[in-house]
Enzyme design. Structure first.
Site, PDB file in Angstrom:
ATOM      1  N   SER A   1       1.151   4.778   1.286  1.00  0.00           N
ATOM      2  CA  SER A   1       0.929   4.874  -0.165  1.00  0.00           C
ATOM      3  C   SER A   1       1.983   4.034  -0.866  1.00  0.00           C
ATOM      4  CB  SER A   1       1.087   6.335  -0.601  1.00  0.00           C
ATOM      5  OG  SER A   1       2.474   6.680  -0.635  1.00  0.00           O
ATOM      6  N   ASP A   2       1.797   3.802  -2.159  1.00  0.00           N
ATOM      7  CA  ASP A   2       2.901   3.229  -2.902  1.00  0.00           C
ATOM      8  C   ASP A   2       3.842   4.389  -3.266  1.00  0.00           C
ATOM      9  OD1 ASP A   2       3.011   0.399  -5.174  1.00  0.00           O
ATOM     10  OD2 ASP A   2       4.610   1.552  -4.236  1.00  0.00           O
ATOM     11  N   TYR A   3       4.935   4.040  -3.883  1.00  0.00           N
ATOM     12  CA  TYR A   3       6.041   4.961  -4.126  1.00  0.00           C
ATOM     13  C   TYR A   3       5.604   6.177  -4.955  1.00  0.00           C
ATOM     14  CZ  TYR A   3      11.135   5.700  -4.627  1.00  0.00           C
ATOM     15  OH  TYR A   3      12.423   6.171  -4.551  1.00  0.00           O
ATOM     16  N   THR A   4       5.427   7.328  -4.308  1.00  0.00           N
ATOM     17  CA  THR A   4       4.963   8.606  -4.898  1.00  0.00           C
ATOM     18  C   THR A   4       3.532   8.529  -5.440  1.00  0.00           C
ATOM     19  OG1 THR A   4       5.763   8.233  -7.162  1.00  0.00           O
ATOM     20  CG2 THR A   4       7.337   9.207  -5.580  1.00  0.00           C
ATOM     21  N   SER A   5       2.781   7.526  -5.027  1.00  0.00           N
ATOM     22  CA  SER A   5       1.421   7.405  -5.589  1.00  0.00           C
ATOM     23  C   SER A   5       0.523   8.535  -5.106  1.00  0.00           C
ATOM     24  CB  SER A   5       0.802   6.052  -5.236  1.00  0.00           C
ATOM     25  OG  SER A   5       0.573   5.944  -3.848  1.00  0.00           O
TER      26      SER A   5
END
Ligand code: GLC
Length: 738
Positions: free
Chosen positions: A283-287
């Site tokens: 995932s992207d950062y905390t996505s």
């Protein structure tokens, strides 16, 4: 004699074993080992492999990482770097945990690790994918020796809106150019086997259509047809898969109401079922956790279930998978099979990286791998070849080496950080050759080079104008460096205006008003609007943010040691009000005509861009002529050969980037007025002429139709060839049924 040959044979085998890539296992063996390991893993250990956590900004790991690694509950970190640090944490994972599964260390090696290369948008302006492959290979070599295995690059987002700060990280507005650079960068980072020394596994990001953010506002909504997704936004990612990319990163944005990090259509139907991608998705950062903000998950448990079930294998930084995975399994909202498949994909990449056989970095290699002379030379070459000459009236450029005094003006000329650009890896300011230093080093001994800042990059003060104007008046030529600071581009750096920040435009006007020969050099991370300069200043060079060697590269071009050959990979608008503006647009029912009031245009500005896609000048001149087609008609699926002649009609050697565009003027759907389907960089001596040949294959003529099939429709086609997307020779050919 026999004894000798036996000894020789053994020696050869030992040697081959030593140089063979760490990962020399056959795929079947790897899958067997993965399944055997999976069978031993507890649910907690499986969920641990799905967890990536963030290190400290300076590259250190955090105390909690030690505990998690020891318990086998951590799969990866980002930002932890430096061979000694990664080895410390790795040693705990592979010697103290129960199953000794190695960690994978990731970092944003976007355009260099310690040697910083031009921003990717600048490299795209070179229209030389082989150059990008070379710079990616050096970036991998430095990063690998710093203990890293995985880069969150290449960024493959097509961007048609320069208000979006992340346009800087990609290859611009065109799918064909973007696909060429995607494949080149994956090859550069990964090589043919990313378990080899000096290589990294790459990451195709941000999957997908992140660059279509409404209003150019980062993280904003994207809403677009499947045809546009497939025709415009997918091709660079498909090129990355075809080049063997090992990982993907899901993006922050929602796609037609479904966030990319929970979008089963993109993550599973397209990526897995259609493209057969067998790596893993991070995932992207905390996505994952942000699915709550998107409003498709009421809590982290729901977010975890939606993301994992859609196809996001590893969770970056947020911990929904680990915190709620066991409960979701109990409640049958998440199956063990889904978790196993995510773990399998991650273990597969770890095996392919050779981490089970060679988990540690060789700490002795790191110091000698950074900032090597050959790496710096490549950085200088790449920066010079990315520059785009937009204007050069009266041949103000290149500077005459007999010039006696040069005024270097502008806040960016003596700025060590901004020229590195956004996402400058582990780059250090002290390693930057500033523009001022580069010009001083390149100027002839007898030439006086003086500097005046003039103004700040931002801010309203013109207090420094007087000094700058006075300096210009007493100099033979004035070089004005204007543009953006590195923090005005990249992530979370959308701008509502594309104008030069602060008082830089006024500074340029004041210097031009002195009547001295004036050159404006843009230090930019995106297209900017500078209409007055475009209309009034005789010479304009786009130098982008050129990296560690920016100063030397700019001097090489200004003094003519390098003849600029860059072409714009993205349209430069006249005003932000025209955005989105891109070359491969549809014709509309009322295509713009100056004479016709009732046509698609503005009443206050021309509808055309300031500078078009593919545009760039040279210190010499070129002529493209004699466009010829191999045949006037082909059957669906056949190939067509297109040739032109390119001549250097000037007095200097130079490179021309010849571009080929195609149009399908009548089809079952409206098709763009032109689409790039070929380009070739041609080096020519003065007076030299070469024949350039392109082959148009089926894919160059096909498009995704309303039934979502990739088809070539019979009919007439236009082919256009030239030195940019506007100045082209045209010809027609027909495609007939087989
Ligand atoms: C950031 C970016 C992504 C980057 C990741 C790790 O938010 O969106 O491109 O790779 O987080 O730094």
């Amino acid at each position: 004699m026999k004894r000798l040959s036996a000894v020789f044979l053994i020696a050869v085998c030992v040697l081959l074993a030593a140089i063979a890539p760490a990962h020399s296992q056959r795929p079947r063996d790897v899958e067997q080992q993965i399944n055997a390991l999976l069978a031993k893993m507890t649910l907690a250990e499986k969920l641990g492999q799905l967890q990536q956590l963030d290190g400290e900004a300076g590259g250190n790991y955090r105390p909690e990482h030690v505990d998690l690694a020891r318990k086998g509950l951590l799969g990866s970190t980002l930002n932890v770097r430096g061979a000694a640090k990664t080895n410390e944490l790795q040693r705990i994972a592979v010697t103290e945990s129960r199953l000794k599964i190695p960690l994978i260390f990731g970092f944003d090696v976007i355009h260099g690790y310690r040697t910083i290369f031009p921003i990717p948008l600048a490299e795209a302006a070179s229209w030389d994918p082989s150059m990008a492959e070379r710079t990616a290979a050096v970036a991998a070599q430095e990063a690998n020796n710093a203990g890293l295995h995985w880069t969150f690059a290449p960024m493959l987002d097509i961007a048609r809106d320069p208000r979006w700060g992340r346009i800087t990280e990609g290859a611009g507005e065109d799918p064909f150019l973007g696909a060429a650079f995607a494949a080149a960068r994956v090859r550069g980072f990964q090589g043919s086997d990313y378990s080899a020394p000096d290589k990294l596994v790459a990451c195709a990001k941000h999957w997908v259509a992140y660059g279509d953010a409404e209003g150019g506002r980062d993280y904003n909504t994207t809403d677009l047809s499947e045809n546009v997704l497939r025709q415009i936004y997918f091709p660079p990612f498909k090129a990355a898969v075809d080049a063997g990319v090992g990982t993907f990163m899901s993006s922050f944005n929602s796609i037609n109401g479904v966030p990319a990090s929970a979008n089963r259509f993109t993550l599973t139907k397209v990526l897995r079922e259609e493209w057969k991608f067998d790596g893993f998705v991070v995932s992207d950062y905390t996505s994952v956790k942000e699915l709550i903000n998107h409003g498709i998950a009421a809590n982290e448990a729901e977010a975890a279930a939606k993301a994992l079930n859609a196809g996001v294998d590893m969770e970056m930084v947020s911990r929904s998978y680990n915190q709620y995975g066991p409960r979701l399994v109990e409640q049958r909202q998440l199956s063990l099979a889904t978790i196993d498949e995510a773990v399998r994909r991650i273990l597969r990449i770890k095996y392919r990286l050779g981490l089970f056989e060679k988990p540690y970095a060789d700490e002795t290699r790191e110091p000698g791998s950074l900032l090597r002379p050959e790496s710096l030379r490549l950085a200088r070459e790449a920066a010079a070849h990315s520059m785009v000459l937009l204007k050069n009236e009266r041949n103000v450029l290149p500077l005459d080496k007999s010039v006696k005094s040069i005024a270097v003006i502008g806040p960016l000329a003596d700025d060590r950080r901004s020229v590195l650009g956004p996402w400058a890896g582990d780059g250090r300011d002290e390693n930057t050759v500033t523009i001022l230093a580069g010009i001083k080093a390149a100027a002839p001994a007898q030439t006086k080079v003086s500097y005046a800042k003039g103004c700040d990059i931002k801010g309203d003060s013109d207090a420094g104008f007087g000094e700058a104007v006075a300096l210009a008046k007493e100099s033979d030529v004035a070089l004005v460096f204007v543009g953006e600071s590195d923090d005005m581009g990249g992530e979370a750096a959308s701008r509502s205006s594309l104008d030069l920040p602060g008082r830089q435009m006024d500074l340029a006007k004041a210097i031009q008003a002195t009547g001295k020969p004036t050159v404006v050099v843009l230090i930019n991370s995106r297209p900017l609007t500078f209409g007055w300069i475009a209309d009034n200043v005789p010479a304009i060079l786009v130098a982008w943010m050129g990296g560690s060697q920016a100063g030397n590269a700019i001097a090489d071009v200004l003094f003519g040691d390098v003849n600029p050959s860059g072409k714009l990979p993205v349209t430069f608008p006249r005003t932000v009000g025209q955005v989105p503006i891109y070359y491969n647009h549809l014709n509309t029912g009322r295509p713009p005509e100056a004479q016709n009031k009732y046509s698609s245009k503005y009443i206050d500005v021309p509808w055309t861009p300031q500078f078009p896609f593919g545009y760039g000048l040279s210190y010499t001149t070129f002529k493209v002529s004699n466009l010829q087609l191999s045949v006037p008609r082909i059957r669906v699926g056949d190939k067509l050969t297109v040739t032109v002649e390119v001549e250097n009609t000037g007095k200097r050697a130079g490179d021309e980037v010849v571009q080929l565009y195609v149009r399908d003027p009548v089809a079952s759907m409206s098709r763009p007025v032109k689409e790039l389907k070929g380009f070739q960089r041609v080096a020519l001596q003065p007076g030299e002429k070469k024949r350039v040949e392109f082959t148009l294959t089926r894919d160059a003529l096909a498009f995704w139709n309303r039934e979502m099939r990739f088809v070539v429709e019979p009919g007439e086609f236009d082919v256009m060839v030239g030195s940019n997307s506007q100045d082209v020779l045209e010809a027609k050919f027909a495609v007939v049924e087989r």
